[in-house]
Motif scaffolding. Structure first.
Motif, PDB file in Angstrom:
ATOM      1  N   SER A 105      73.906  69.409  54.575  1.00  0.00           N
ATOM      2  CA  SER A 105      74.307  68.284  53.726  1.00  0.00           C
ATOM      3  C   SER A 105      73.740  68.389  52.312  1.00  0.00           C
ATOM      4  CB  SER A 105      73.882  66.965  54.365  1.00  0.00           C
ATOM      5  OG  SER A 105      72.476  66.923  54.500  1.00  0.00           O
ATOM      6  N   SER A 106      72.679  69.153  52.124  1.00  0.00           N
ATOM      7  CA  SER A 106      72.076  69.296  50.795  1.00  0.00           C
ATOM      8  C   SER A 106      72.768  70.376  49.968  1.00  0.00           C
ATOM      9  CB  SER A 106      70.591  69.643  50.932  1.00  0.00           C
ATOM     10  OG  SER A 106      70.448  70.889  51.598  1.00  0.00           O
ATOM     11  N   THR A 165      76.783  72.411  48.940  1.00  0.00           N
ATOM     12  CA  THR A 165      78.236  72.269  48.857  1.00  0.00           C
ATOM     13  C   THR A 165      78.871  73.626  49.140  1.00  0.00           C
ATOM     14  OG1 THR A 165      78.100  70.442  47.288  1.00  0.00           O
ATOM     15  CG2 THR A 165      80.165  71.703  47.306  1.00  0.00           C
ATOM     16  N   ASN A 178      72.949  71.599  46.178  1.00  0.00           N
ATOM     17  CA  ASN A 178      73.274  70.470  45.316  1.00  0.00           C
ATOM     18  C   ASN A 178      72.073  70.185  44.417  1.00  0.00           C
ATOM     19  OD1 ASN A 178      75.717  70.188  46.617  1.00  0.00           O
ATOM     20  ND2 ASN A 178      75.020  68.574  47.977  1.00  0.00           N
ATOM     21  N   THR A 237      65.499  63.278  44.528  1.00  0.00           N
ATOM     22  CA  THR A 237      66.598  62.903  45.419  1.00  0.00           C
ATOM     23  C   THR A 237      67.730  63.921  45.278  1.00  0.00           C
ATOM     24  OG1 THR A 237      66.048  60.567  45.210  1.00  0.00           O
ATOM     25  CG2 THR A 237      68.273  61.091  45.984  1.00  0.00           C
ATOM     26  N   CYS A 268      71.461  65.198  45.416  1.00  0.00           N
ATOM     27  CA  CYS A 268      72.779  64.573  45.248  1.00  0.00           C
ATOM     28  C   CYS A 268      73.735  65.039  46.347  1.00  0.00           C
ATOM     29  CB  CYS A 268      73.316  64.908  43.863  1.00  0.00           C
ATOM     30  SG  CYS A 268      72.188  64.324  42.561  1.00  0.00           S
ATOM     31  N   SER A 269      74.815  64.287  46.554  1.00  0.00           N
ATOM     32  CA  SER A 269      75.734  64.561  47.660  1.00  0.00           C
ATOM     33  C   SER A 269      76.789  65.611  47.322  1.00  0.00           C
ATOM     34  CB  SER A 269      76.410  63.271  48.104  1.00  0.00           C
ATOM     35  OG  SER A 269      77.133  62.726  47.017  1.00  0.00           O
ATOM     36  N   SER A 270      76.836  66.050  46.078  1.00  0.00           N
ATOM     37  CA  SER A 270      77.791  67.083  45.673  1.00  0.00           C
ATOM     38  C   SER A 270      77.177  67.872  44.518  1.00  0.00           C
ATOM     39  CB  SER A 270      79.122  66.460  45.266  1.00  0.00           C
ATOM     40  OG  SER A 270      78.953  65.707  44.084  1.00  0.00           O
ATOM     41  N   CYS A 310      75.755  64.854  40.245  1.00  0.00           N
ATOM     42  CA  CYS A 310      75.117  63.627  40.733  1.00  0.00           C
ATOM     43  C   CYS A 310      75.903  62.398  40.290  1.00  0.00           C
ATOM     44  CB  CYS A 310      73.684  63.551  40.192  1.00  0.00           C
ATOM     45  SG  CYS A 310      72.640  64.889  40.790  1.00  0.00           S
ATOM     46  N   ASP A 325      74.270  58.343  44.232  1.00  0.00           N
ATOM     47  CA  ASP A 325      73.237  59.283  44.674  1.00  0.00           C
ATOM     48  C   ASP A 325      71.864  58.888  44.148  1.00  0.00           C
ATOM     49  OD1 ASP A 325      74.987  61.125  45.978  1.00  0.00           O
ATOM     50  OD2 ASP A 325      75.413  62.121  44.068  1.00  0.00           O
TER      51      ASP A 325
END
Length: 108
Positions: A47-48, A50, A72, A92, A94-96, A99, A103
């Motif tokens: 998940s971290s 892409t 990411n 933190t 980011c999801s993609s 950011c 996120d």
């Protein structure tokens, strides 16, 4: 009939991997002595990270996360949250590959 073997010095295109040196062949060209490398389409990224394009050709007969996934970015110290929101923290993830407010910011 098999006339020869591919041998250990057969040069394949970079998108292919050489078959075993004792592979029998008649014309001994890349269609008989090389196997096409797979693409990244089947690689699952954490998940971290892409995924690269599903059509990215891998460097060997097995694809790796290293060549098929990109880490990411993190929110860093430069992500500006709008008023009424608090930054989640520079580390933190980011999801993609870019950011977003979702996120990096939390509503107060």
């Amino acid at each position: 009939a098999v006339l020869a073997t591919c041998g250990s010095n057969f040069s394949c295109p970079k998108t292919h991997t050489a078959n075993a040196p004792n592979t029998g062949c008649t014309t001994c060209d890349s269609s008989q002595c090389c196997t096409a490398n797979p693409t990244c389409g089947t690689v699952a990224c954490p998940s971290s990270q892409t995924a690269s394009s599903a059509s990215t050709i891998c460097s060997s007969l097995s694809c790796s996360q290293a060549e098929c996934c990109t880490a990411n970015p993190t929110c860093g110290g430069s992500f500006a949250c709008p008023s009424g929101h608090t930054a989640k923290g520079s580390s933190t993830v980011c999801s993609s590959l870019s950011c977003s407010q979702a996120d990096c910011c939390t509503a107060n």
